[in-house]
Scaffold this motif. Structure first.
Motif, PDB file in Angstrom:
ATOM      1  N   LYS A 157      -3.684   4.523   0.739  1.00  0.00           N
ATOM      2  CA  LYS A 157      -4.290   5.369  -0.267  1.00  0.00           C
ATOM      3  C   LYS A 157      -5.794   5.098  -0.323  1.00  0.00           C
ATOM      4  O   LYS A 157      -6.618   6.004  -0.332  1.00  0.00           O
ATOM      5  CB  LYS A 157      -3.649   5.082  -1.623  1.00  0.00           C
ATOM      6  CG  LYS A 157      -3.818   6.202  -2.616  1.00  0.00           C
ATOM      7  CD  LYS A 157      -3.290   5.833  -3.984  1.00  0.00           C
ATOM      8  CE  LYS A 157      -1.784   5.753  -4.085  1.00  0.00           C
ATOM      9  NZ  LYS A 157      -1.336   5.240  -5.387  1.00  0.00           N
ATOM     10  N   LEU A 158      -6.129   3.810  -0.350  1.00  0.00           N
ATOM     11  CA  LEU A 158      -7.535   3.442  -0.457  1.00  0.00           C
ATOM     12  C   LEU A 158      -8.320   3.869   0.773  1.00  0.00           C
ATOM     13  O   LEU A 158      -9.395   4.431   0.673  1.00  0.00           O
ATOM     14  CB  LEU A 158      -7.673   1.921  -0.622  1.00  0.00           C
ATOM     15  CG  LEU A 158      -7.219   1.365  -1.951  1.00  0.00           C
ATOM     16  CD1 LEU A 158      -7.580  -0.100  -2.054  1.00  0.00           C
ATOM     17  CD2 LEU A 158      -7.870   2.137  -3.083  1.00  0.00           C
ATOM     18  N   GLU A 208      -8.094 -11.687  -0.272  1.00  0.00           N
ATOM     19  CA  GLU A 208      -7.410 -11.553  -1.567  1.00  0.00           C
ATOM     20  C   GLU A 208      -7.499 -12.866  -2.343  1.00  0.00           C
ATOM     21  O   GLU A 208      -7.620 -12.870  -3.558  1.00  0.00           O
ATOM     22  CB  GLU A 208      -5.933 -11.171  -1.376  1.00  0.00           C
ATOM     23  CG  GLU A 208      -5.755  -9.749  -0.909  1.00  0.00           C
ATOM     24  CD  GLU A 208      -4.782  -8.943  -1.764  1.00  0.00           C
ATOM     25  OE1 GLU A 208      -4.353  -9.438  -2.823  1.00  0.00           O
ATOM     26  OE2 GLU A 208      -4.459  -7.815  -1.371  1.00  0.00           O
ATOM     27  N   ARG A 245     -11.004 -13.101  -3.680  1.00  0.00           N
ATOM     28  CA  ARG A 245     -11.274 -12.179  -4.786  1.00  0.00           C
ATOM     29  C   ARG A 245     -10.300 -12.375  -5.934  1.00  0.00           C
ATOM     30  O   ARG A 245     -10.284 -11.593  -6.891  1.00  0.00           O
ATOM     31  CB  ARG A 245     -11.221 -10.746  -4.281  1.00  0.00           C
ATOM     32  CG  ARG A 245     -12.267 -10.516  -3.209  1.00  0.00           C
ATOM     33  CD  ARG A 245     -12.140  -9.156  -2.625  1.00  0.00           C
ATOM     34  NE  ARG A 245     -12.209  -8.151  -3.675  1.00  0.00           N
ATOM     35  CZ  ARG A 245     -11.979  -6.870  -3.476  1.00  0.00           C
ATOM     36  NH1 ARG A 245     -11.639  -6.449  -2.293  1.00  0.00           N
ATOM     37  NH2 ARG A 245     -12.071  -6.019  -4.455  1.00  0.00           N
ATOM     38  N   GLN A 246      -9.492 -13.420  -5.848  1.00  0.00           N
ATOM     39  CA  GLN A 246      -8.565 -13.801  -6.923  1.00  0.00           C
ATOM     40  C   GLN A 246      -7.571 -12.701  -7.272  1.00  0.00           C
ATOM     41  O   GLN A 246      -7.227 -12.507  -8.431  1.00  0.00           O
ATOM     42  CB  GLN A 246      -9.350 -14.222  -8.169  1.00  0.00           C
ATOM     43  CG  GLN A 246     -10.204 -15.449  -7.904  1.00  0.00           C
ATOM     44  CD  GLN A 246     -10.938 -15.907  -9.139  1.00  0.00           C
ATOM     45  OE1 GLN A 246     -11.568 -15.123  -9.821  1.00  0.00           O
ATOM     46  NE2 GLN A 246     -10.852 -17.179  -9.438  1.00  0.00           N
ATOM     47  N   THR A 247      -7.141 -11.980  -6.267  1.00  0.00           N
ATOM     48  CA  THR A 247      -6.077 -11.011  -6.504  1.00  0.00           C
ATOM     49  C   THR A 247      -4.762 -11.490  -5.895  1.00  0.00           C
ATOM     50  O   THR A 247      -3.712 -10.919  -6.152  1.00  0.00           O
ATOM     51  CB  THR A 247      -6.421  -9.649  -5.875  1.00  0.00           C
ATOM     52  OG1 THR A 247      -6.847  -9.854  -4.532  1.00  0.00           O
ATOM     53  CG2 THR A 247      -7.518  -8.947  -6.644  1.00  0.00           C
ATOM     54  N   LYS A 291      -0.562   1.257  -0.896  1.00  0.00           N
ATOM     55  CA  LYS A 291      -1.824   1.125  -1.618  1.00  0.00           C
ATOM     56  C   LYS A 291      -2.997   1.150  -0.655  1.00  0.00           C
ATOM     57  O   LYS A 291      -3.983   1.839  -0.873  1.00  0.00           O
ATOM     58  CB  LYS A 291      -1.837  -0.168  -2.426  1.00  0.00           C
ATOM     59  CG  LYS A 291      -3.072  -0.315  -3.266  1.00  0.00           C
ATOM     60  CD  LYS A 291      -3.374  -1.749  -3.604  1.00  0.00           C
ATOM     61  CE  LYS A 291      -3.729  -2.495  -2.366  1.00  0.00           C
ATOM     62  NZ  LYS A 291      -4.323  -3.776  -2.517  1.00  0.00           N
ATOM     63  N   GLN A 330       7.838  -8.911  -4.859  1.00  0.00           N
ATOM     64  CA  GLN A 330       7.760  -8.459  -3.468  1.00  0.00           C
ATOM     65  C   GLN A 330       7.939  -9.662  -2.531  1.00  0.00           C
ATOM     66  O   GLN A 330       7.352 -10.716  -2.758  1.00  0.00           O
ATOM     67  CB  GLN A 330       6.376  -7.833  -3.241  1.00  0.00           C
ATOM     68  CG  GLN A 330       6.380  -6.817  -2.146  1.00  0.00           C
ATOM     69  CD  GLN A 330       5.016  -6.162  -1.967  1.00  0.00           C
ATOM     70  OE1 GLN A 330       4.737  -5.689  -0.915  1.00  0.00           O
ATOM     71  NE2 GLN A 330       4.177  -6.130  -2.969  1.00  0.00           N
ATOM     72  N   ASN A 353      -3.016 -14.403  -6.299  1.00  0.00           N
ATOM     73  CA  ASN A 353      -2.060 -15.020  -7.223  1.00  0.00           C
ATOM     74  C   ASN A 353      -1.161 -13.989  -7.877  1.00  0.00           C
ATOM     75  O   ASN A 353       0.051 -14.157  -7.943  1.00  0.00           O
ATOM     76  CB  ASN A 353      -2.813 -15.774  -8.318  1.00  0.00           C
ATOM     77  CG  ASN A 353      -3.021 -17.214  -7.927  1.00  0.00           C
ATOM     78  OD1 ASN A 353      -2.576 -17.641  -6.858  1.00  0.00           O
ATOM     79  ND2 ASN A 353      -3.677 -17.967  -8.778  1.00  0.00           N
ATOM     80  N   ILE A 354      -1.795 -12.932  -8.365  1.00  0.00           N
ATOM     81  CA  ILE A 354      -1.016 -11.912  -9.070  1.00  0.00           C
ATOM     82  C   ILE A 354      -0.023 -11.257  -8.110  1.00  0.00           C
ATOM     83  O   ILE A 354       1.143 -11.061  -8.435  1.00  0.00           O
ATOM     84  CB  ILE A 354      -1.949 -10.870  -9.711  1.00  0.00           C
ATOM     85  CG1 ILE A 354      -2.774 -11.541 -10.809  1.00  0.00           C
ATOM     86  CG2 ILE A 354      -1.146  -9.716 -10.284  1.00  0.00           C
ATOM     87  CD1 ILE A 354      -3.766 -10.619 -11.469  1.00  0.00           C
ATOM     88  N   LEU A 355      -0.502 -10.964  -6.916  1.00  0.00           N
ATOM     89  CA  LEU A 355       0.376 -10.335  -5.927  1.00  0.00           C
ATOM     90  C   LEU A 355       1.579 -11.236  -5.634  1.00  0.00           C
ATOM     91  O   LEU A 355       2.710 -10.766  -5.501  1.00  0.00           O
ATOM     92  CB  LEU A 355      -0.419 -10.061  -4.645  1.00  0.00           C
ATOM     93  CG  LEU A 355       0.317  -9.320  -3.536  1.00  0.00           C
ATOM     94  CD1 LEU A 355       0.763  -7.952  -4.016  1.00  0.00           C
ATOM     95  CD2 LEU A 355      -0.562  -9.184  -2.312  1.00  0.00           C
ATOM     96  N   PRO A 365       4.899  -1.464  -0.746  1.00  0.00           N
ATOM     97  CA  PRO A 365       3.850  -1.199  -1.742  1.00  0.00           C
ATOM     98  C   PRO A 365       2.441  -1.517  -1.229  1.00  0.00           C
ATOM     99  O   PRO A 365       1.511  -0.757  -1.481  1.00  0.00           O
ATOM    100  CB  PRO A 365       4.215  -2.128  -2.900  1.00  0.00           C
ATOM    101  CG  PRO A 365       5.629  -2.492  -2.701  1.00  0.00           C
ATOM    102  CD  PRO A 365       5.887  -2.435  -1.228  1.00  0.00           C
ATOM    103  N   VAL A 366       2.313  -2.637  -0.514  1.00  0.00           N
ATOM    104  CA  VAL A 366       0.993  -3.012  -0.006  1.00  0.00           C
ATOM    105  C   VAL A 366       0.485  -1.932   0.943  1.00  0.00           C
ATOM    106  O   VAL A 366      -0.650  -1.467   0.852  1.00  0.00           O
ATOM    107  CB  VAL A 366       1.054  -4.375   0.721  1.00  0.00           C
ATOM    108  CG1 VAL A 366      -0.238  -4.644   1.467  1.00  0.00           C
ATOM    109  CG2 VAL A 366       1.334  -5.493  -0.263  1.00  0.00           C
ATOM    110  N   ARG A 368      -8.499   7.754   1.594  1.00  0.00           N
ATOM    111  CA  ARG A 368      -9.073   8.581   0.546  1.00  0.00           C
ATOM    112  C   ARG A 368     -10.553   8.822   0.832  1.00  0.00           C
ATOM    113  O   ARG A 368     -11.095   9.853   0.505  1.00  0.00           O
ATOM    114  CB  ARG A 368      -8.917   7.883  -0.805  1.00  0.00           C
ATOM    115  CG  ARG A 368      -9.556   8.632  -1.922  1.00  0.00           C
ATOM    116  CD  ARG A 368      -8.867   8.354  -3.230  1.00  0.00           C
ATOM    117  NE  ARG A 368      -9.120   7.009  -3.693  1.00  0.00           N
ATOM    118  CZ  ARG A 368      -8.397   6.419  -4.637  1.00  0.00           C
ATOM    119  NH1 ARG A 368      -7.387   7.032  -5.171  1.00  0.00           N
ATOM    120  NH2 ARG A 368      -8.674   5.213  -5.022  1.00  0.00           N
ATOM    121  N   SER A 369     -11.172   7.832   1.457  1.00  0.00           N
ATOM    122  CA  SER A 369     -12.620   7.946   1.611  1.00  0.00           C
ATOM    123  C   SER A 369     -12.982   8.816   2.807  1.00  0.00           C
ATOM    124  O   SER A 369     -12.321   8.816   3.843  1.00  0.00           O
ATOM    125  CB  SER A 369     -13.225   6.557   1.758  1.00  0.00           C
ATOM    126  OG  SER A 369     -12.837   6.001   2.982  1.00  0.00           O
TER     127      SER A 369
END
Ligand SMILES: Nc1ncnc2c1ncn2[C@@H]1O[C@H](COP(=O)(O)OP(=O)(O)O)[C@@H](O)[C@H]1O
Ligand SMILES: [Mg+2]
Lengths: 311, 280
Positions: free
Chosen positions: B15-16, B88, B91-93, B12, B102, B95-97, B8-9, B19-20
């Protein structure tokens, strides 16, 4: 179902959680209340397997957080008090990423994501970049994210903090729906009234210790079922004090320092209150006033968390 | 294997990144830059030698290109990888991950591969340019493939170090500085020490021939020596003579760097999530 046993967390010499014991039944909405720094986030982080306890343990649906952290992660949906979002990611893609992280298949995700967006009222934002959403929307999106693997337990750390009143109400409505779905929900706040309305059980934590626990009704009973009353006498305070102390409906009786006032909790309806006043007069107590004093949940909370030392 | 592709990582991040438009422009400019260098050098050589590039010059050109790209890899990879976990966290992302189901290894591998993917794309995109050099002879397809493989290998090893420091060090800046520091040591430090060790060996050469195993050990960890050794086997022979170790240097390099890679990945995977088991 959650079972917390002797949970302790120390940061160096500082004890953030001190032998916390807690049982939260299935389908219960549990409100965890305490001032900032009381240890709410620490407890939630440990339950979410993000932090190792110093001692003690907890079970989530029977899985030990120490021995089966992976199983525990599958059981819970966790929303931290502070969180960030990835930029350049659209709301739909955001949910899709976390769905994939839980091993949900592409087809299932395609079905699930519109439902979740619908649940948190973000259907029209599905193509918006998440970092551009308002705080309230991010909060709701994060809630949707925590639901993606259909967890039985939700752990929400101050989900309403930083939201304007309108967003708060929206959040509350969503939580009601989740409650109706039968999920076990742990929700924290530093404001008691915010939780009172939607929680079945409330636990009050202060300095890492559980100070009070009970149903909202029980805690409200303590307040509203039992009114706080204040009586002032002109003289003979000893006699008045003895009279009130003997009454089985009266508890937590206290004498004020001014030497003329007595404060107590009175459990009884208006009829009983009238009888009490009548009895005071019959006994010829030297009353100058007999009055209810205003209390609300916030006062109780303050009283419990301050240990009745201040104010 | 399938689960790695479904990471998944990785999905993602791909994709990011892809895309640019920026990414495609990046590839374009990189290829253009290398192309201009190649054509420029061929032009200069043609002028100076009058009439065609001879195989020897072509070989020189190839070596220069390889070293250039190699330097680029060593310079860019730490910057790409040393922030993957720490940013991560910042940017406090993170913990959720980490509360998703996973696995830690899937997250680490996904982060590593996705962060170096762009660099790998650059390397692959520049391959056709090497074949221009190829046309003039002087190098074998095997040499070309070896250099390519060494490039890719180095990207992953340096990348694993970046990921490891990013996992262990909270601040991205600190993780980057540490990774660059370690790379500086592996590229320059070991080379410098190897030189010193060499001179000691040579000084004591007055009497009986002495050997110094340190020369070999240092050279083994030095990526540029390994690269140059591919073109100039005499260097390897010299090192073998001075150290008294005849084991092929490039195999020793491969083994030692594979060890670094595995260690870095294992430590990162272990460190990513807290050890829940209470001590005692
Ligand atoms: N990483 C840490 N290091 C040291 N102290 C911490 C750390 N995290 C939290 N604390 C302390 O632990 C106490 C409990 O914090 P927390 O659980 O976040 O409280 P709450 O969520 O109830 O506001 C606070 O006094 C806080 O300062
Ligand atoms: Mg908190």
């Amino acid at each position: 179902m959650i079972e917390i046993i002797g949970l302790t967390k120390q940061y160096g010499k500082f004890t953030a959680l001190d032998h916390l014991d807690l049982h939260i039944g299935e389908g219960t909405v549990f409100g965890f209340v305490g001032q900032n720094g009381a240890g709410k986030s620490t407890t939630f982080s440990i339950l979410a397997t993000l932090l190792a306890p110093t001692s003690g343990t907890a079970f989530v649906n029977g899985y030990n957080i120490l021995k089966d952290p992976k199983k525990v992660r599958e059981q819970i949906g966790y929303m931290p008090d502070f969180f960030g979002v990835y930029d350049q990611l659209k709301a739909e893609e955001y949910l899709d990423f976390y769905g994939a992280s839980y091993g949900i298949s592409v087809n299932e995700r395609k079905k699930l994501i519109p439902q979740l967006l619908e649940l948190v009222n973000l259907t029209d934002k599905r193509d918006s970049y998440v970092d551009l959403l308002s705080r309230g929307m991010k909060q709701r999106l994060c809630l949707a994210r925590s639901l993606i693997h259909d967890p039985e337990v939700l752990i929400l750390d101050e989900p309403a903090s930083g939201l304007d009143p309108r967003a708060r109400i929206e959040m509350r409505e969503i939580l009601k729906e989740l409650k109706a779905m039968g999920k076990t929900i742990l929700i924290s706040s530093h404001i008691l009234p915010e939780l009172a309305e939607m929680c079945d059980v409330i636990g009050i934590i202060d300095q890492g210790k559980l100070k009070a626990q009970g149903s909202v009704a029980e805690i409200q009973e303590k307040l509203q079922g039992a009114k706080s009353m204040m009586v002032k006498v002109n003289r003979n305070i000893e006699r008045a004090f003895a009279f009130f102390e003997d009454n089985p409906d009266i508890s937590e009786i206290e004498r004020h320092e001014d030497g003329a006032s007595i404060q107590f909790l009175f459990k009884g309806n208006a009829e009983a209150q009238q009888q009490l006043l009548k009895a005071c007069i019959m006994q010829e107590l030297d009353l100058v006033s007999f009055a209810e004093i205003e209390t609300d949940l916030e006062d109780v909370f303050m009283e419990i968390t301050n240990g009745g030392m201040e104010s | 294997m399938k689960s790695w592709l479904m990471n998944p990582v990785l999905n993602k991040e791909f994709k990011l990144r892809f895309r640019s438009l920026k990414s495609f422009l990046g590839v374009l400019f990189y290829v253009l830059a290398i192309g201009i260098i190649v054509i420029g050098m061929i032009f200069v050589q043609q002028l100076s030698s009058m009439g065609g590039v001879n195989p020897e010059q072509s070989r020189e050109l190839f070596m220069m290109l390889s070293v250039l790209q190699f330097a680029l890899i060593i310079f860019i990879t730490p910057g790409l990888t040393a922030g993957v976990i720490s940013s991560e966290r910042e940017r406090q992302t993170l913990n959720i991950l980490l509360t998703t189901s996973q696995s830690s290894s899937s997250i680490i591998i996904g982060k590593l591969v996705s962060s170096v993917a762009f660099l790998l794309l650059l390397i692959i995109a520049s391959l056709p340019l090497y074949s221009i050099v190829f046309l003039y002879g002087g190098i074998s397809p095997r040499e070309l493939l070896t250099v390519f493989a060494l490039n890719v290998f180095t990207v992953f090893v340096v990348g694993s170090l970046g990921v490891m420091f990013s996992t262990f060090i909270r601040k991205t800046i600190a993780a980057m500085v540490t990774t660059y520091g370690v790379m500086l040591f592996l590229v320059g430090g070991t080379g410098f020490l190897a030189l010193i060790a060499t001179s000691f060996t040579q000084m004591s050469q007055t009497g009986t021939p002495t050997t110094n195993i340190l020369v070999y050990l240092l050279a083994m960890f030095n990526t540029p020596i390994t690269l140059v050794n591919l073109f100039q086997p005499s260097i390897g022979e010299e090192i073998a003579r001075m150290s008294g170790v005849s084991f092929p240097l490039w195999i020793a390099h491969l083994i030692s760097y594979t060890f670094i890679f595995i260690t870095a990945i294992v430590l990162s995977v272990r460190k990513l999530r807290p050890k829940m088991k209470a001590k005692k």
